[in-house]
Design an enzyme around this catalytic site. Structure first.
Site, mmCIF file in Angstrom:
data_model
loop_
_atom_site.group_PDB
_atom_site.id
_atom_site.type_symbol
_atom_site.label_atom_id
_atom_site.label_comp_id
_atom_site.label_asym_id
_atom_site.label_seq_id
_atom_site.Cartn_x
_atom_site.Cartn_y
_atom_site.Cartn_z
ATOM 1 N N LYS A 246 -66.979 49.231 -3.776
ATOM 2 C CA LYS A 246 -67.294 49.038 -5.190
ATOM 3 C C LYS A 246 -66.427 49.955 -6.048
ATOM 4 O O LYS A 246 -66.095 51.069 -5.631
ATOM 5 C CB LYS A 246 -68.761 49.400 -5.459
ATOM 6 C CG LYS A 246 -69.799 48.500 -4.842
ATOM 7 C CD LYS A 246 -71.188 49.028 -5.172
ATOM 8 C CE LYS A 246 -72.280 48.159 -4.556
ATOM 9 N NZ LYS A 246 -72.419 46.873 -5.260
ATOM 10 N N ARG A 320 -78.372 40.654 1.747
ATOM 11 C CA ARG A 320 -78.878 39.404 2.321
ATOM 12 C C ARG A 320 -78.748 39.393 3.841
ATOM 13 O O ARG A 320 -79.499 38.687 4.521
ATOM 14 C CB ARG A 320 -78.160 38.215 1.695
ATOM 15 C CG ARG A 320 -76.681 38.108 1.986
ATOM 16 C CD ARG A 320 -75.951 37.255 0.966
ATOM 17 N NE ARG A 320 -75.871 37.936 -0.316
ATOM 18 C CZ ARG A 320 -75.339 37.398 -1.395
ATOM 19 N NH1 ARG A 320 -74.840 36.173 -1.352
ATOM 20 N NH2 ARG A 320 -75.297 38.067 -2.540
#
Length: 473
Positions: A246, A320
């Site tokens: 990120k 997820r």
């Protein structure tokens, strides 16, 4: 001292009346007050604007009453838990509500008061004089015990999210869960490190293996009769993004990436403290998504617990993955209700902002109950669709599933569709894509970590599983 702020003042404590007054009702209210009260409020310019708070002295200079402004109709429609704004503005002492709210509004307002007492002080040295000590007697007609339980559970959730990742990794999350289990007589089992592979949790292992903080699956059980309720929470204690790292601006709040785990822990605390007649299970894959030579790579293909293969097209779509194994495990014992919470996508924030989490379910009864619960409990939600035409977006071609479809559209929906692939068809299932953070101070909701959707779920579950699950605290 701090935890006492999450409870109500003793019923027999001397208290000062606190009047909540709307702007359009101020003139009528003033007409009913003694001249000294009218004179004081007129002299101070009190207009009953939203959040305006003022103490009225008696002839000896002591506080004889307090007044709190609700504003006009537009302000009241936009503000929930309005009474929370008064708590930090009032001097020390005990207060009791002396009108201004309808009976059905009182639980929300009382909860807002208790939640307004929260502050995260773990690393800040404060004297007793700095603590907000205004206390409220439980208003007549509310279930004070239930409201106090909701407040205490939310305080737990906020503490977990607000704690820096250096002090809240997978081990510390486990320690907190063990303490919660001890308090309520629950049992916790934990699967660690390479045992995750041996026990067939390959996606949890793949996400957490790059960190020197050992990944684990936390599994709490409580209750021995009644419907099976299983809660699954994303416990990514810090998310660098992995090899798809990120940018700094996106990493600054990643201590909150375990907000799903924190929220389901708070929800589990509510259920246990209320004494529900259920078989509760809480699953938290607790990991840190770090960078090292053993990190999963873009393009890797992983095989999940249920046998589906997943192409990792972005290592920053890790939440997820860990949830997938946990959901597959949950479905192996056919729960009557399966709830998943995660700080999962930025797409949900783009669509609905920080204050309105989307939820996904195929169960119409559950959807209706959640929408009703969101209104009753002042815990806003918005239903989003499992849109079948987007299923092709999560199918990459070389594997069964793609963890990060390209194109940049419908990101929250495709993440929800991905998770549904790991849930047995016919299961009463709901997924919540929460933010877990309050960007600015609001009544009852100080800036920082924030539980979302837990109270709505708490209200909804008896509606679909039967009111018989509710016990007495």
């Amino acid at each position: 001292m701090r935890q006492s702020l999450a409870t109500f003042a003793p019923a027999d404590a001397p208290s000062v009346p606190l009047h909540a007054i709307s702007a359009d009702g101020l003139a009528t209210w003033l007409d009913q007050q003694p001249e000294r009260v009218r004179t004081w409020l007129n002299a101070t310019g009190f207009s009953a604007a939203a959040g305006e708070t003022l103490c009225v002295p008696d002839v000896a200079g002591e506080v004889s009453m307090a007044v709190f402004g609700l504003g006009g109709a537009k302000a009241r429609a936009r503000r929930r838990m309005a009474l929370g704004a008064a708590r930090k503005k009032l001097p020390r002492g005990s207060y009791h509500l002396a009108g201004g709210f309808d009976v059905e509004e009182l639980p929300e307002q009382a909860l807002g008061w208790l939640l307004a007492g929260y502050s995260f002080d773990r690393f800040r040295h404060r004297s007793a004089d700095e603590l907000p000590l205004a206390m409220l007697k439980a208003p007549a007609g509310i279930d004070a015990g239930r409201v106090s339980i909701l407040a205490a559970a939310e305080w737990l959730t906020r503490d977990l999210i607000n704690t820096p990742a250096s002090q809240m990794g997978p081990e510390e999350l486990e320690t907190t869960l063990l303490a919660l289990a001890e308090e309520f007589g629950a049992h916790v089992s934990v699967t660690y490190g390479d045992d995750l592979l041996q026990e067939n949790f390959p996606l949890i292992h793949a996400v957490g293996r790059a960190s020197d903080r050992i990944p684990r699956l936390l599994d709490l059980r409580w209750g021995d009769s009644g419907p099976r309720i299983t809660l699954v929470g994303k416990g990514v204690c810090f998310d660098t993004g992995g090899l798809d790292i990120k940018p700094a601006a996106s990493m600054g709040l990643m201590k909150k990436d375990m907000g799903g785990a924190a929220t389901v822990m708070g929800l589990a605390m509510m259920i246990m403290a209320l004494g529900w007649k259920v078989r509760l299970r809480l699953l938290i894959p607790a990991v840190e998504n770090a960078i090292s030579g053993s990190a999963m790579r873009p393009g890797d293909v992983l095989t999940a617990r249920n046998g589906l293969t997943v192409e990792v097209n972005n290592t920053d779509a890790e939440g997820r993955l860990v949830l997938a194994d946990a959901l597959a495990l949950a479905c192996e014992e056919s729960p009557d209700a399966l709830i998943c919470m995660a700080t999962l996508t930025g797409a949900a924030r783009v669509a609905l902002g920080p204050d309105l989490p989307p939820f996904y379910t195929d169960d119409e009864d559950l959807a209706l109950a959640l929408s009703d619960g969101a209104a009753v409990e002042a815990d806003p939600l918005w239903r989003m669709p499992f849109h079948a035409p987007y299923e092709s977006l999560i199918e990459p071609g070389i594997a069964d599933l793609d963890n990060a479809p390209g194109g940049g559209m419908a990101g929250s929906i495709t993440a929800a569709l991905f998770l549904r692939r790991f849930v047995t068809p016919g299961t009463r299932f709901a997924h919540f894509d929460i933010y877990g953070w309050q960007p600015k101070d609001e009544p009852g909701r100080p800036k920082g970590g924030q539980g979302q959707a837990a109270r709505a779920v708490l209200w909804a579950l008896p509606e679909v599983l039967g009111p018989g699950i509710e016990g007495g605290a």
